[in-house]
Scaffold this active site. Structure first.
Site, PDB file in Angstrom:
ATOM      1  N   GLU A  17       0.805  -1.227   0.000  1.00  0.00           N
ATOM      2  CA  GLU A  17       0.000   0.000   0.000  1.00  0.00           C
ATOM      3  C   GLU A  17       0.836   1.273   0.000  1.00  0.00           C
ATOM      4  OE1 GLU A  17      -2.486  -0.764   3.392  1.00  0.00           O
ATOM      5  OE2 GLU A  17      -3.837  -2.044   2.267  1.00  0.00           O
TER       6      GLU A  17
ATOM      7  N   GLU B 210      -6.641  -7.049  -1.765  1.00  0.00           N
ATOM      8  CA  GLU B 210      -7.028  -7.464  -0.414  1.00  0.00           C
ATOM      9  C   GLU B 210      -8.534  -7.302  -0.265  1.00  0.00           C
ATOM     10  OE1 GLU B 210      -4.978  -5.367   2.656  1.00  0.00           O
ATOM     11  OE2 GLU B 210      -2.982  -5.777   1.863  1.00  0.00           O
TER      12      GLU B 210
END
Length: 896
Positions: free
Chosen positions: A490, A556
């Site tokens: 991320e 995710e």
């Protein structure tokens, strides 16, 4: 007389040839591991220096047995100095390095070993595959590392030839220090974030799925080797396969191209000439080499055209064929000085931007692969890593019909044994480097000690990060399962790491794989408003997966996985075996949890994950066992529904999905298909069903029946048979139709919503969907349980506890076939959990691999289940237990 003499001469010749061969092979892969007999002591209790400790006269009387490879905490646990941190609240009883101080976990490790001085130009090497975090190394009274040895992920090799004892008895002493900055485990993601100032695992300061690892994994955590070579040593061979065109998994293949390089090091003071040779599939390729004294060089072979290659494919698409490539250096063309064998999977990874989905599309050998993946943290949070455990965990992922595993960036570059298992089982790997948006500054976070601008510059030593990355690339680049490199979780690395990593290291050291700058990058996927992200996390309504579009390559999504009662009993004290209490909506605090659980549950990251709205339609749990059973119904539905929903929009909305997450490295209750002890829960089998390569499925929102074909081949003459069963077992035929499926496609067949709703209105129903081939063999068997008109599963409470007719036989050692038959006039035998258990204790044997579980058997039907496990030597024959949703329990004896 002549024959006797000739025979004697031939025997002498054979002996001579054996001696010559043995001499030539003295250095060929001549390596052994230093993995036993280690001793240790806290550095605070040792006043001597490393030069003294590594001397033969220094007494280690009173030193403790050490675990190497392992960590300080692992050693303390084995020596019973600390309680099991994975049970209950025990982790709170162990001093944390942040408060106890780094000296508390700074340890000396000592190992005595036999190794004689080599003859002639022989060399002896000491090799470390990983130390956390910094160390100094001593051998026989001399310091080994002239330069600092720091960083969790670096391999180091030391030529110790001149340091060996003339007696052949040697003592190695290593002092290991924790990370320079250990971080405050204040409950934030990565604690206060400062753990990211080093080049090491960030999860050790705590996350929302794990509590802090108290020593931050300090220790000689990976393997230690002694290796013998001749004058020239061989390191880091690199094998690239190029597979042009669009290939099929079966049949003759057009040629592939093999490119090979290797690093050679001449450790002598003289010039050495010889041949670098490799063989693969009976083909030999050779390169003449001249090495200057005390020099190193990378040698490039001429390309090899490999005819009719056996290709490596991801799971579900073809075989995982592997070749052994043996590479050797022969001094003067005859004397073998070093060699290495590389396992080669001939395959090529390709990527392209899919304009329809606005996301990256992965291909292998020219065939597009719909990515069905799972996020992986690591095998064990205390770094108790074994080949056997890796094999079991990767096999579970293959058995879930997944084809990719993503290694999350707060962990590590996985070990060779992990990649060997992925090669074996056909798991593509998406490998993050060591960054996380949480600790490295992507967001404002009041739990963090430093501001975003400061955290954005983590780690402190950018050169160490790049050196570690280069070494990691070399360590795992030959594995065919490795498919994608990623800059971080991320977040991208800082620019002065990202640019050389992307533009120099990866092109030069690999150059064959897609590099995505961070895990939810726009380069990976963009939604309709042009951005990318991940999530959501937590339980969702099944219709959401089908009808609400999310990120087209979601890295995710998802997050439940509480185990059944037996799983909970492994981690919770008896006093905590109490079901969570659901809080009515009108009594919840603003943004507060919807459930109140025991504090030990919360310590193990239950954190009110939101089961209540999904369990209550089955009836309020009456006990912890009832809660755990109903949670399995939710688990099964969640992950079957997730993968069916994404598959229903394959190549239209999505090119892939990666579940957050499929396993836990400690005893957490969040996101797992099996628990830490390798006991699968219903998530695994629901996901296994929804991820089938060929699968029939039902959209609960609009009643649409669909079939999906993930394979490369068209499927003709498939028959789809759909039936409904009421709670008494009465059958209704709803559809029987032939299907014709194109390769890698999905098809909408028609809606059955009106009929299914009518049949379910009173008490609910069961919806059976089966795909049959032309021989009437069942290829996909999918059973849904449908709610009544009020959204309740009221009829499930009326099921009677009827036993099945059962038998079990041992097919071979470690393989069992179970046959289960249901009476023709009975009810559906719903949600059966079969377990292989110890005959005496009745505790489950783990790990065990069931080709199906949490299964149902229709009236008049027979089902077979195949079970694989590794029997303990000398153990008695186990037995099977069978429990269904209605409460019936059976014990099944196994016929040898």
């Amino acid at each position: 007389m002549f024959k006797t003499t000739q025979s004697q001469w031939l025997k002498k010749l054979c002996v001579l040839l054996v001696l010559l061969t043995t001499a030539g092979q003295l250095f060929a892969q001549d390596q052994y591991e230093l993995n036993s007999g280690w001793l240790c002591m806290p550095a605070t209790r040792v006043k001597a220096q490393g030069t003294d400790i590594s001397g033969s006269s220094f007494s280690t009387s009173g030193w403790k047995k050490a675990v190497v490879p392992g960590t300080v905490l692992t050693t303390m646990l084995v020596n019973k100095e600390v309680p099991d941190p994975y049970f209950g609240m025990n982790n709170n009883l162990i001093p944390d390095v942040y408060t106890a101080g780094r000296d508390y976990y700074t340890y000396w490790f000592v190992k005595d070993f036999k190794e004689a001085l080599p003859a002639a130009d022989g060399q002896v090497w000491l090799k470390f595959r990983g130390i956390n975090y910094s160390c100094d190394i001593f051998l026989n009274g001399k310091k080994v590392n002239a330069a600092p040895f720091k960083g969790m992920y670096l391999r180091k090799s030391f030529n110790i030839t001149k340091l060996l004892s003339k007696t052949g008895t040697n003592r190695l002493a290593v002092i290991v220090h924790p990370p320079d900055v250990v971080g405050n485990p204040n409950g934030g993601q990565g604690g206060d974030g400062t753990i990211a100032r080093g080049v090491s695992s960030q999860y050790t300061a705590g996350w929302d799925w794990i509590r802090p690892i108290r020593d931050r994994n300090t220790g000689i955590w990976d393997k230690v080797f002694i290796e013998r070579t001749g004058s020239v040593s061989l390191d880091n061979p690199h094998v690239i396969s190029l597979v042009p065109g669009k290939r099929k998994a079966e049949g003759a293949q057009e040629p592939a191209l093999i490119k090979v390089t290797a690093e050679l090091k001449n450790s002598t003071a003289k010039e050495v000439s010889g041949n670098l040779v490799y063989t693969i599939d009976g083909k030999k390729v050779m390169k003449s080499v001249l090495l200057k004294a005390n020099s190193a060089a990378e040698i490039k072979f001429p390309d090899l055209v490999l005819k009719n290659p056996k290709l490596w494919w991801p799971a579900g698409y073809g075989k995982q064929d592997l070749y052994d490539l043996k590479i050797s250096f022969l001094e003067k063309g005859t004397k073998l000085t070093d060699s290495e064998t590389v396992s080669v999977g001939v395959r090529e990874i390709q990527t392209e931007w899919n304009m329809v989905t606005s996301s990256k599309q992965i291909s292998v050998n020219g065939q597009k692969i719909f990515i069905k993946g799972g996020n992986w943290i690591m095998s064990d949070a205390m770094l108790r890593l074994t080949k056997e455990r890796y094999d079991a965990e990767i096999r579970y992922h293959r058995d879930m019909n997944l084809n990719l595993i993503r290694i999350w960036g707060g962990s590590l570059v996985e070990r060779p044994e992990f990649y060997e298992a992925c090669d074996k089982y056909g798991m593509l790997v998406f490998q993050d480097f060591w960054m996380s948006g949480d600790a490295n500054g992507r967001w404002v976070d009041p739990m963090k000690a430093e501001d975003q601008w400061t955290r954005r510059k983590y780690p402190d030593d950018h050169n160490l990060f790049l050196e570690s990355a280069a070494d990691a690339i070399k360590m795992i680049r030959n594995y065919p399962s490795l498919a994608i490199w990623c800059g971080g979780n991320e977040i991208t690395p800082p620019e002065d790491i990202l640019v050389p990593l992307r533009d120099k290291l990866l092109p030069e050291l690999d150059g064959t794989r897609w590099f995505v700058d961070y895990s939810n990058s726009d380069d990976m996927s963009r939604n309709t408003i042009g951005g990318n992200g991940d999530g959501p996390y937590g339980i969702q309504n099944i219709s959401t997966f089908w009808n609400t579009k999310t990120y087209p390559f979601n890295s995710e999504v998802g997050s439940v996985g509480v185990g059944d009662l037996e799983s909970l009993e492994r981690i919770l004290p008896k006093a905590s075996l109490v079901a969570p209490q659901f809080i009515p909506a009108d009594k919840r605090e603003p943004k507060g949890p919807s459930e109140k659980a025991d504090s030990v549950w919360d310590y193990h990251n239950y954190l009110g994950v939101g089961y209540e709205d999904h369990i209550l339609p089955y009836g309020k749990p009456t006990s912890i066992g009832d809660f755990a059973l109903k949670a399995q119904l939710v688990n099964y539905n969640q992950y079957r529904g997730l993968m069916e929903g994404f598959s229903s929009h394959m190549w239209e909305w999505y090119t892939g999905v990666i579940i957050w997450k499929t396993q836990n490295p400690w005893t957490s209750m969040r996101g797992q298909m099996y628990d830490y002890y390798l006991d699968p829960n219903a998530c695994l089998f629901g996901l296994r069903s929804g991820s089938e390569s060929l699968h029939s499925m039902y959209n609960p929102e609009d009643g649409m029946v669909m079939v999906v074909n993930n394979g490369f081949e068209a499927r003709r003459n498939l028959m789809l048979v759909i039936k409904s069963y009421d709670m008494d077992g009465k059958e209704s035929n709803l559809m029987q139709v032939f299907c014709f499926m194109d390769p890698s496609s999905h098809k909408r067949i028609g809606s059955l919503k009106k009929m299914v709703d009518e049949l379910s209105a009173k008490k609910g129903s069961f919806l059976s969907m089966q795909l049959l081939d032309e021989n009437k063999k069942i290829l996909s068997d999918n059973l849904y349980w449908m709610a009544d008109s009020k959204g309740m599963y009221s009829g499930l409470n009326d099921l009677k506890a009827a036993p099945l007719k059962t038998s079990a036989k041992q097919l071979k050692n470690g393989k069992i076939e179970v046959t289960l038959a249901n009476a023709a006039n009975g009810q559906v035998s719903f949600f059966n959990r079969i377990s292989l258990v110890d005959a005496n204790t009745k505790q489950r044997i783990l790990p065990v691999f069931y080709d199906d579980n949490y299964f149902s058997v229709l009236p008049g039907a027979e089902k077979k289940v195949i079970i694989d496990y590794t029997p303990e030597k000398g153990a008695a024959m186990p037995v099977l237990t069978l429990k269904n949703y209605a409460g019936n329990e059976q014990t099944i004896q196994i016929n040898p």
